[in-house]
Design an enzyme around this catalytic site. Structure first.
Site, PDB file in Angstrom:
ATOM      1  N   HIS A 242      14.822  83.140  69.085  1.00 23.31           N
ATOM      2  CA  HIS A 242      16.055  82.967  68.525  1.00 23.31           C
ATOM      3  C   HIS A 242      16.697  84.368  68.708  1.00 23.31           C
ATOM      4  O   HIS A 242      15.988  85.255  68.548  1.00 23.31           O
ATOM      5  CB  HIS A 242      15.949  82.708  67.013  1.00 23.31           C
ATOM      6  CG  HIS A 242      17.256  82.292  66.466  1.00 23.31           C
ATOM      7  ND1 HIS A 242      18.233  83.242  66.199  1.00 23.31           N
ATOM      8  CD2 HIS A 242      17.811  81.321  65.865  1.00 23.31           C
ATOM      9  CE1 HIS A 242      19.229  82.647  65.414  1.00 23.31           C
ATOM     10  NE2 HIS A 242      19.032  81.415  65.684  1.00 23.31           N
ATOM     11  N   CYS A 280      21.001  79.995  70.554  1.00 22.19           N
ATOM     12  CA  CYS A 280      22.114  79.912  69.378  1.00 22.19           C
ATOM     13  C   CYS A 280      23.287  80.239  69.753  1.00 22.19           C
ATOM     14  O   CYS A 280      23.693  81.535  70.026  1.00 22.19           O
ATOM     15  CB  CYS A 280      21.502  80.557  68.260  1.00 22.19           C
ATOM     16  SG  CYS A 280      22.520  80.587  66.780  1.00 22.19           S
ATOM     17  N   HIS A 307      20.852  75.726  68.926  1.00 21.69           N
ATOM     18  CA  HIS A 307      21.497  75.775  67.675  1.00 21.69           C
ATOM     19  C   HIS A 307      23.125  75.618  68.071  1.00 21.69           C
ATOM     20  O   HIS A 307      23.475  76.721  68.712  1.00 21.69           O
ATOM     21  CB  HIS A 307      21.072  77.066  66.896  1.00 21.69           C
ATOM     22  CG  HIS A 307      20.024  77.054  66.355  1.00 21.69           C
ATOM     23  ND1 HIS A 307      19.313  78.252  65.837  1.00 21.69           N
ATOM     24  CD2 HIS A 307      18.769  76.364  66.307  1.00 21.69           C
ATOM     25  CE1 HIS A 307      18.164  77.908  65.165  1.00 21.69           C
ATOM     26  NE2 HIS A 307      17.911  76.837  65.624  1.00 21.69           N
ATOM     27  N   ASP A 363      24.130  73.592  63.795  1.00 16.08           N
ATOM     28  CA  ASP A 363      23.702  74.693  63.152  1.00 16.08           C
ATOM     29  C   ASP A 363      24.853  75.141  61.797  1.00 16.08           C
ATOM     30  O   ASP A 363      25.975  74.996  62.289  1.00 16.08           O
ATOM     31  CB  ASP A 363      23.445  75.876  63.843  1.00 16.08           C
ATOM     32  CG  ASP A 363      22.602  77.142  63.356  1.00 16.08           C
ATOM     33  OD1 ASP A 363      21.988  76.919  62.241  1.00 16.08           O
ATOM     34  OD2 ASP A 363      22.582  77.995  63.726  1.00 16.08           O
ATOM     35  N   HIS A 364      24.372  75.239  60.715  1.00 15.52           N
ATOM     36  CA  HIS A 364      25.259  75.758  59.895  1.00 15.52           C
ATOM     37  C   HIS A 364      26.424  74.837  59.452  1.00 15.52           C
ATOM     38  O   HIS A 364      26.593  73.809  60.570  1.00 15.52           O
ATOM     39  CB  HIS A 364      26.011  77.172  60.118  1.00 15.52           C
ATOM     40  CG  HIS A 364      24.752  78.303  59.895  1.00 15.52           C
ATOM     41  ND1 HIS A 364      25.064  79.561  60.175  1.00 15.52           N
ATOM     42  CD2 HIS A 364      23.460  78.125  60.058  1.00 15.52           C
ATOM     43  CE1 HIS A 364      23.973  80.216  60.089  1.00 15.52           C
ATOM     44  NE2 HIS A 364      22.953  79.461  59.906  1.00 15.52           N
ATOM     45  N   TYR A 380      23.885  75.727  55.240  1.00 17.40           N
ATOM     46  CA  TYR A 380      23.405  74.432  55.191  1.00 17.40           C
ATOM     47  C   TYR A 380      23.650  73.325  54.542  1.00 17.40           C
ATOM     48  O   TYR A 380      22.738  72.575  53.803  1.00 17.40           O
ATOM     49  CB  TYR A 380      21.634  74.413  55.202  1.00 17.40           C
ATOM     50  CG  TYR A 380      21.106  75.413  56.417  1.00 17.40           C
ATOM     51  CD1 TYR A 380      20.919  74.837  57.615  1.00 17.40           C
ATOM     52  CD2 TYR A 380      21.162  76.734  56.359  1.00 17.40           C
ATOM     53  CE1 TYR A 380      20.623  75.705  58.555  1.00 17.40           C
ATOM     54  CE2 TYR A 380      20.612  77.362  57.577  1.00 17.40           C
ATOM     55  CZ  TYR A 380      20.165  76.723  58.591  1.00 17.40           C
ATOM     56  OH  TYR A 380      19.886  77.585  59.692  1.00 17.40           O
TER      57      TYR A 380
HETATM   58  C1  DNO Z   1      19.931  80.967  60.275  1.00 13.89           C
HETATM   59  C2  DNO Z   1      18.626  80.779  61.382  1.00 13.89           C
HETATM   60  C3  DNO Z   1      17.806  81.768  61.343  1.00 13.89           C
HETATM   61  C4  DNO Z   1      16.551  81.378  62.204  1.00 13.89           C
HETATM   62  C5  DNO Z   1      15.513  82.265  62.603  1.00 13.89           C
HETATM   63  C6  DNO Z   1      14.745  81.866  63.614  1.00 13.89           C
HETATM   64  O1  DNO Z   1      20.445  80.036  60.117  1.00 13.89           O
HETATM   65  O2  DNO Z   1      19.313  80.338  62.505  1.00 13.89           O
HETATM   66  O3  DNO Z   1      17.173  82.081  60.007  1.00 13.89           O
HETATM   67  O4  DNO Z   1      15.905  80.261  61.653  1.00 13.89           O
HETATM   68  O5  DNO Z   1      16.175  83.635  63.060  1.00 13.89           O
HETATM   69  O6  DNO Z   1      13.579  82.345  63.917  1.00 13.89           O
END
Ligand code: DNO
Length: 406
Positions: A242, A280, A307, A363-364, A380
């Site tokens: 990530h 991401c 993501h 994501d989010h 989340y």
């Molecule tokens: C936040 C996430 C991070 C992710 C880690 C992966 O929302 O994308 O906490 O899970 O960095 O290792």
């Protein structure tokens, strides 16, 4: 044919957004981790099986039909990152966990290599014009934390005079609650962070990193990958790193997975597909100099997990403030990103690869409607993510429709 496997992050049985919720949201697979197992310890077959059982059931006990497909994250300890202390034992535990995961049929494993802090925000409920709330990183607040709460040695050198002055004014206007909240957001760990630190732990950790340059940290990441990648290869697994979030150095700590060049260097150093990328768009998109669709075209071969989220950059500086936008709002062209993902998937199908459906998760999400009362894990929410998933899915469906592709 539309691929792009729809997954969703779940923090386990304590998550206020449950398996039944994600099923209704249209999810196909689950992303989770054994958050209760301390970093550096083996994930046992029993613990993995227990979590698989939880994923397989809805809230009322009926089968969910869902399977745990992606691990996020298998945490990498500070000892591994600094290559000190128990690093070797921790690498052994990490690979042992990989073996147990592979035995359980789970083959995609996300991790990160951010020193000390995982992801960081200064505000978890920043209100936007619609009344939705979202997460925000404000550089002035961050500087206020660094200079006046943490009181880090040498922090002054990281901010120019004007920013220091503004940060002082901001700090003086904060009441005790806001100062405490800021510290909590920045260092005490947002959801999914492997560790939760006190201010004094952070000061100690910063002392350790005083001796570690970005090049040292990169060498430690490569050494880690050289140790674990052969195991992942043997097990048919895909590891995916990530990016740094935010994608620039913080608190004087090196950050080494923030740009295309960072990824290209690590991918070239360990040239095995088993060592790959969690792409991401939210983290990488916080820098205007990251060309996201181009990165997918050039590094796509190694992207094993996506993501998808969007940010609005509040400045053009490499290191600047930003807030989390709606999935189709913000500065990232999400249609171009998804088009690039579909191109990569088509290349894989053509090459006969069995991993042509790349898992993505919305994501989010902004907190909207009932999210604001449910108060699930920051970032989340149920409905904000459901909206994101629906929008992303719509783009993928449209871009792969015969009306568009013919
Ligand atoms: C936040 C996430 C991070 C992710 C880690 C992966 O929302 O994308 O906490 O899970 O960095 O290792």
């Amino acid at each position: 044919m539309r691929d792009m496997r729809r997954t969703w992050r779940w923090f386990g049985p304590g998550d206020l957004v449950g398996i039944s919720d994600m099923l209704q949201a249209g999810v196909e697979g689950v992303v989770t981790a054994l958050h209760h197992v301390p970093t550096g310890t083996v994930w046992t077959a029993d613990e993995i099986a227990r979590r698989q059982g939880e994923v397989a059931r809805r809230g009322d006990g009926r089968p969910s039909g869902l399977v745990w497909e992606v691990v996020e994250s298998l945490p990498v300890s500070e000892d591994i990152k600094t290559r000190s202390g128990n690093w070797q034992a921790h690498i052994d535990a990490w690979t042992e966990s990989l073996r147990h995961l592979a035995d359980a049929g789970i083959s995609t494993v996300c991790y990160n290599f951010m020193p000390v802090l995982d992801w960081t925000r200064t505000d978890l409920a920043h209100e936007v014009a619609t009344g939705a709330t979202c997460m925000r990183f404000d550089l002035t607040d961050f500087a206020a934390f660094d200079l006046f709460v943490l009181e880090r040695d040498g922090a002054e050198a990281d901010y120019d005079e004007a920013l220091r002055r503004e940060a002082r004014t901001r700090f003086e206007a904060m009441d005790a609650d806001r100062r405490e909240g800021l510290a909590r957001n920045v260092v005490f760990g947002l959801p999914g962070a492997a560790e939760s630190f006190t201010l004094s732990d952070v000061r100690t950790q910063l002392g350790v990193y005083a001796e570690i340059s970005a090049e040292d940290l990169r060498a430690n990441l490569i050494a880690f990958l050289e140790a674990v990648t052969p195991v992942a290869e043997e097990l048919g697994m895909r590891l995916c790193c990530h990016p740094d979030d935010p994608p620039f150095p913080l608190l004087g700590l090196p950050r080494i997975m923030s740009t295309e060049e960072d990824y290209a260097r690590v991918m070239q150093a360990v040239p095995s597909r088993a060592s790959g990328i969690t792409f991401c768009t939210g983290s990488l998109g916080a820098r205007a100099d990251n060309d996201l669709p181009g990165m997918i075209d050039r590094l796509g071969d190694r992207i094993h997990f996506l993501h998808l989220r969007n940010v609005t950059r509040e400045s053009d500086a490499v290191r600047g403030s930003f807030h989390e936008a709606e999935h189709l709002g913000g500065d990232t062209d999400m249609v171009a990103v998804i088009a690039a993902v579909l191109r990569e998937e088509a290349r894989r199908r053509e090459a006969g690869r069995d991993d042509h459906s790349i898992p993505f998760r919305p994501d989010h999400g902004q907190d909207i409607l009932d999210d604001q009362a449910r108060k699930a894990q920051p970032g989340y929410p149920a409905i904000g993510r459901l909206k994101g998933l629906a929008e992303l899915r719509g783009i993928a469906a449209a871009l792969s429709h015969a009306e568009v592709t013919r």
